[in-house]
Design a protein around this motif. Sequence first.
Motif, PDB file in Angstrom:
ATOM      1  N   ASP A  67       0.816  -1.219   0.000  1.00  0.00           N
ATOM      2  CA  ASP A  67       0.000   0.000   0.000  1.00  0.00           C
ATOM      3  C   ASP A  67       0.847   1.264   0.000  1.00  0.00           C
ATOM      4  N   ALA A  68       2.057   1.176   0.589  1.00  0.00           N
ATOM      5  CA  ALA A  68       2.923   2.364   0.677  1.00  0.00           C
ATOM      6  C   ALA A  68       3.623   2.663  -0.655  1.00  0.00           C
ATOM      7  N   LYS A  69       3.552   1.717  -1.598  1.00  0.00           N
ATOM      8  CA  LYS A  69       4.173   1.869  -2.917  1.00  0.00           C
ATOM      9  C   LYS A  69       5.639   2.330  -2.840  1.00  0.00           C
ATOM     10  N   PRO A  70       6.458   1.592  -2.121  1.00  0.00           N
ATOM     11  CA  PRO A  70       7.874   1.971  -2.043  1.00  0.00           C
ATOM     12  C   PRO A  70       8.619   1.627  -3.335  1.00  0.00           C
ATOM     13  N   ASP A  71       9.746   2.303  -3.552  1.00  0.00           N
ATOM     14  CA  ASP A  71      10.626   1.940  -4.673  1.00  0.00           C
ATOM     15  C   ASP A  71      11.511   0.752  -4.294  1.00  0.00           C
ATOM     16  N   ALA A  72      11.787   0.609  -2.994  1.00  0.00           N
ATOM     17  CA  ALA A  72      12.686  -0.446  -2.523  1.00  0.00           C
ATOM     18  C   ALA A  72      12.345  -0.795  -1.079  1.00  0.00           C
ATOM     19  N   ILE A  73      12.800  -1.973  -0.652  1.00  0.00           N
ATOM     20  CA  ILE A  73      12.485  -2.470   0.695  1.00  0.00           C
ATOM     21  C   ILE A  73      13.780  -2.861   1.394  1.00  0.00           C
ATOM     22  N   PHE A  74      13.884  -2.496   2.671  1.00  0.00           N
ATOM     23  CA  PHE A  74      14.974  -2.985   3.523  1.00  0.00           C
ATOM     24  C   PHE A  74      14.378  -3.992   4.488  1.00  0.00           C
ATOM     25  N   ASN A  75      14.825  -5.248   4.403  1.00  0.00           N
ATOM     26  CA  ASN A  75      14.281  -6.332   5.226  1.00  0.00           C
ATOM     27  C   ASN A  75      15.294  -6.804   6.261  1.00  0.00           C
ATOM     28  N   VAL A  76      14.802  -7.017   7.494  1.00  0.00           N
ATOM     29  CA  VAL A  76      15.645  -7.530   8.571  1.00  0.00           C
ATOM     30  C   VAL A  76      15.080  -8.842   9.134  1.00  0.00           C
ATOM     31  N   LEU A  77      13.940  -9.307   8.624  1.00  0.00           N
ATOM     32  CA  LEU A  77      13.356 -10.565   9.105  1.00  0.00           C
ATOM     33  C   LEU A  77      14.272 -11.734   8.765  1.00  0.00           C
ATOM     34  N   PHE A  78      14.268 -12.757   9.608  1.00  0.00           N
ATOM     35  CA  PHE A  78      15.096 -13.938   9.371  1.00  0.00           C
ATOM     36  C   PHE A  78      14.350 -15.178   9.859  1.00  0.00           C
ATOM     37  N   SER A  79      14.911 -16.334   9.588  1.00  0.00           N
ATOM     38  CA  SER A  79      14.379 -17.618  10.030  1.00  0.00           C
ATOM     39  C   SER A  79      12.949 -17.826   9.500  1.00  0.00           C
ATOM     40  N   ALA A  80      12.058 -18.383  10.334  1.00  0.00           N
ATOM     41  CA  ALA A  80      10.702 -18.697   9.860  1.00  0.00           C
ATOM     42  C   ALA A  80       9.950 -17.441   9.435  1.00  0.00           C
TER      43      ALA A  80
END
Length: 385
Positions: A203-216
């Motif tokens: 919904d935020a319509k970003p140009d790029a994403i920074f992800n920090v999630l890991f594992s499951a």
Amino acid sequence: MAFAAPVLAQDVIKIGEVNSYKAQPAFLEPYKKGMDLAVEQINAAGGLLGKKVELISRDDNGNPGDAVRMAEELLSREQVHVLTGAFLSNVGLALTDFAKQKKVLYLAGEPLTDKIVWQNGNHYTFRLRPSTYMQVAMLVPDAAALKKKRWALVYPNYEYGQSAAATFKQLMKAAQPDVEFVAEQAPPLGKVDAGSVVQALSDAKPDAIFNVLFSADLSKFVREGNTRGLFKDREVVSLLTGEPEYLDPLKNETPNGWIVTGYPWYSIQTPEQKAFVDAYQKRFKDYPRLGSVVGYSAIMSIGEGIKKAQSTDTEKMIAALRGLQVSTPFGPIMYRTQDQQSTMGGYVGRTRNENGKGIMVDYRYLDGAKFQPTDEEVKKMRPAG
């Protein structure tokens, strides 16, 4: 016979280790194998100071209170000479404080929070792995080179995730002043509602994403993101995702082209890495994960510190570790005197889905010594003494 037990006890150097084995098995089973391999190699070479090395491990259930209780038991009942371990950052911080209170040497192998060596740093605590700041700093040049203005962030809502997000925003603002952060999702660790997270990011319509999630959490996020087209024509920069512990389970769902930190063990050709992989595969009939490298390097660091100190006296070991150089599968590292953080670096590259398996390609090794704040900044952050 009454004197036999104490005499025997003095013939062994005991390393006490506390970790979240039940809570984080994907990382910590290989980690334990790496530690065991190091202990076996040290003992096969004659031990330390003419004594056998023994590793005694305890499970902390991913809980800081349990970790402190286990550490207390290792000190009082097992009479260990040094402590190591921890996976989660909040657990690592609890053990950092415990080491200060009990005046015992603690080498934090895996927890990444900057506070372990900076804001909460103390005389008794060292850390092996590149910190959150260091790993984010390794990714930021590639992130800024994308020249994407609108970024969304997703991270687990505890110490490690919060600090990774804050550092990314800080360093990206410095590298690219016009950057905008248009959405943040911070689900509880291990409890991501992937559908709502992916929808909010879309919904935020970003140009790029920074992800920090890991594992499951990462697996659920990737599956939902693939299903809903979140990653289509959108750049993703992702901490830890290239580590086999988290990349391997994605299998044919592995997204192409994410910029990640990780460990492409299958194609690193350095002599140190090849020797480690050969020894590990021979011993365990399995390939190493990043946890294997961290566990192995932690024990080797303690071993080299004791050798240099020629003692298991805490103050002598601390003096020996400060400035100590250690050979690891990633090459030589050094424990900095200014904050007791090692200079171990990391691999940065892109993900590729190759025949239904995730691998890292176009990677390079970045020396951790080059991704640190200035000594002046460290001095301001770190308490005196």
